[in-house]
Design an enzyme around this catalytic site. Structure first.
Site, short mmCIF file in Angstrom:
data_model
loop_
_atom_site.label_atom_id
_atom_site.label_comp_id
_atom_site.label_asym_id
_atom_site.label_seq_id
_atom_site.Cartn_x
_atom_site.Cartn_y
_atom_site.Cartn_z
N THR A 201 11.90 26.41 -27.92
CA THR A 201 13.06 27.37 -27.36
C THR A 201 14.17 27.02 -28.11
OG1 THR A 201 14.42 28.48 -25.59
CG2 THR A 201 13.80 26.13 -25.34
N ASN A 202 15.37 27.60 -27.81
CA ASN A 202 16.77 27.53 -28.89
C ASN A 202 17.78 27.34 -27.79
OD1 ASN A 202 17.93 30.13 -28.24
ND2 ASN A 202 15.93 30.78 -29.15
N ARG A 203 18.97 26.91 -28.27
CA ARG A 203 20.18 26.74 -27.40
C ARG A 203 21.05 28.02 -26.99
NH1 ARG A 203 21.73 21.60 -28.25
NH2 ARG A 203 20.78 20.31 -30.40
#
Ligand code: CTP
Length: 398
Positions: A201-203
């Site tokens: 995933t990402n931030r």
């Protein structure tokens, strides 16, 4: 204007009056005689800094103008809690206390938050009153299911003050600049599965996308929010749909944005995903896995290839998260993804961007306009973006 009637939920009306005042509203409170038995006008006066009215004022020297004045001055006539008795009075147009008289003088939208015991709410007489009032355009917030003061469980509890405020925003927005416009917004960071427990995933927190949904609701839009998993509460009135992966985002965006007035892609969607998703949890004993990535579908590119005036949304807004050459990269994406507006933010800044409350962005348009928005809340940024969307739609209608 806030009407408070005689229910034990009247104590929650104090919190509601306080929250409304804190958010900048001028709250004129009217208590019915029964409400005064549960809570005092002084409580509301102390919280709102304004006079709270009771039936005593009705028989005072200025009674003939008081109800008209309160009714005409209001932007919203909110009654919370609203008892079965008050619903019945409103449905019949009775005018025998300050609140019911003011209800007849009010020219603004009316929103009621019912609170009563389950049997009373389900009674045919109450249901008939609810139907009549809805038909007349009265808006309802709740009731919710839950434990009643009587100990019974069922439908009839007043919904919580924060939710009532969400309904108030929705109702006040109905006359806004985007009234009747269909807007699809994506939010959050997508997840690409590695195995049944792990994902890439990402931030992205989803905060900017949720703020956009709030601003769109405030402006009266019909909002579909396609969200990756987040812990955020969606604004009242949004049609919320969950999408985890780029593939799911693609399917939902294409299905929901066909013929929409605007699509705003605030979601941070994966560019790469594991080529193969393991069906069973990868075990340590099997050694370090080699995960090969492949390109994930690009949602905006798919939207860009849709036929204008047929399936492509009328206005498409993209976001560019960049850590270098912000304007050049954003301008390139604006072009390649055929956008009407690009919102570019520099993710290397510590005080703006991912997972914080504020953002600092540059707005880019296809005709070369660049507008720098200094550091401000994500909600303020959202309001500016929605105003831009509204202008773009106005231009298309000319
Ligand atoms: N986007 C998309 N589908 C993807 C990736 C991104 O629709 N698979 C959208 C985002 O929602 C955003 C815009 O494209 O509105 C730009 O996203 P960004 O990640 O900044 O750009 P990319 O096109 O992915 O380019 P790069 O990763 O090379 O910077």
């Amino acid at each position: 204007m806030l009407g408070v009637t005689g229910s034990i939920a009247a104590y929650k009306a104090a919190d509601l009056a306080s929250k409304l005042t804190q958010s900048g509203a001028h709250v004129d409170v009217i208590l019915t005689g029964a409400a005064e038995r549960f809570i005092s006008p002084l409580t509301f006066q102390s919280l709102t800094g304004r006079k709270a009215f009771t039936d005593k004022e009705l028989w005072g020297g200025e009674s003939h103008i008081l109800h008209v004045g309160l009714g005409h001055a209001a932007d919203l006539f909110l009654v919370a809690p609203c008892t079965a008795n008050t619903l019945a009075k409103f449905a019949q147009g009775q005018a025998n206390d300050l609140l019911s008289i003011t209800a007849l003088a009010a020219q603004c939208p009316v929103l009621v938050a019912p609170a009563m015991d389950v049997g009373m709410y389900e009674h045919l007489a109450t249901q008939e009153n609810v139907r009549v009032l809805k038909e007349r355009g009265v808006h309802f917030a709740g009731p919710a299911e839950g434990r009643m003061a009587s100990g019974l469980l069922g439908l009839g509890r007043m919904i919580e003050p924060a939710e009532i405020i969400g309904h108030a925003r929705r109702v006040l927005g109905l006359q806004g600049k985007l009234a009747g416009k269909k807007i699809v917004i994506t939010a959050g960071g997508s997840r690409e599965a590695i195995d049944p427990v792990r994902f890439i995933t990402n931030r992205s927190s989803g905060k900017q996308g949720y703020a956009l949904a709030e601003a769109a609701i405030d402006a009266g839009a019909d909002v579909t929010l396609i969200s990756a998993p987040t812990a955020l509460t969606p604004p009242i009135g949004t049609n919320l749909l969950w999408a985890e992966s780029a593939e799911e985002m693609l399917d939902l965006v294409l299905a929901k944005s066909t013929g929409a007035d605007a699509l705003i892609m605030a979601a941070a969607i994966a560019d790469f995903r594991p080529e193969k998703v393991a069906g069973k949890k990868l075990k340590k004993r099997d050694g370090i896995p080699q995960i090969t990535l492949e390109v994930a579908p690009d949602v905006l590119l798919a939207v860009a290839s849709q036929k204008p005036d047929v399936s492509r949304p009328r206005v498409v807004v993209g976001f560019a998260a960049e850590s270098r050459d912000l304007v050049a990269n954003a301008a390139e994406k604006l072009k390649s993804k055929n956008l009407d507006l690009m919102v570019a933010n520099d993710i290397s800044a510590k005080d703006a961007g991912f997972d914080v409350e504020n953002n600092r962005v540059i707005l880019l348009t296809p005709d070369g306009e660049r507008e720098k928005l200094s550091l401000r809340s994500k909600f303020e940024i959202a309001e500016i973006i929605m105003a831009r969307v509204s202008l773009l739609l106005d231009k298309l209608e000319k």
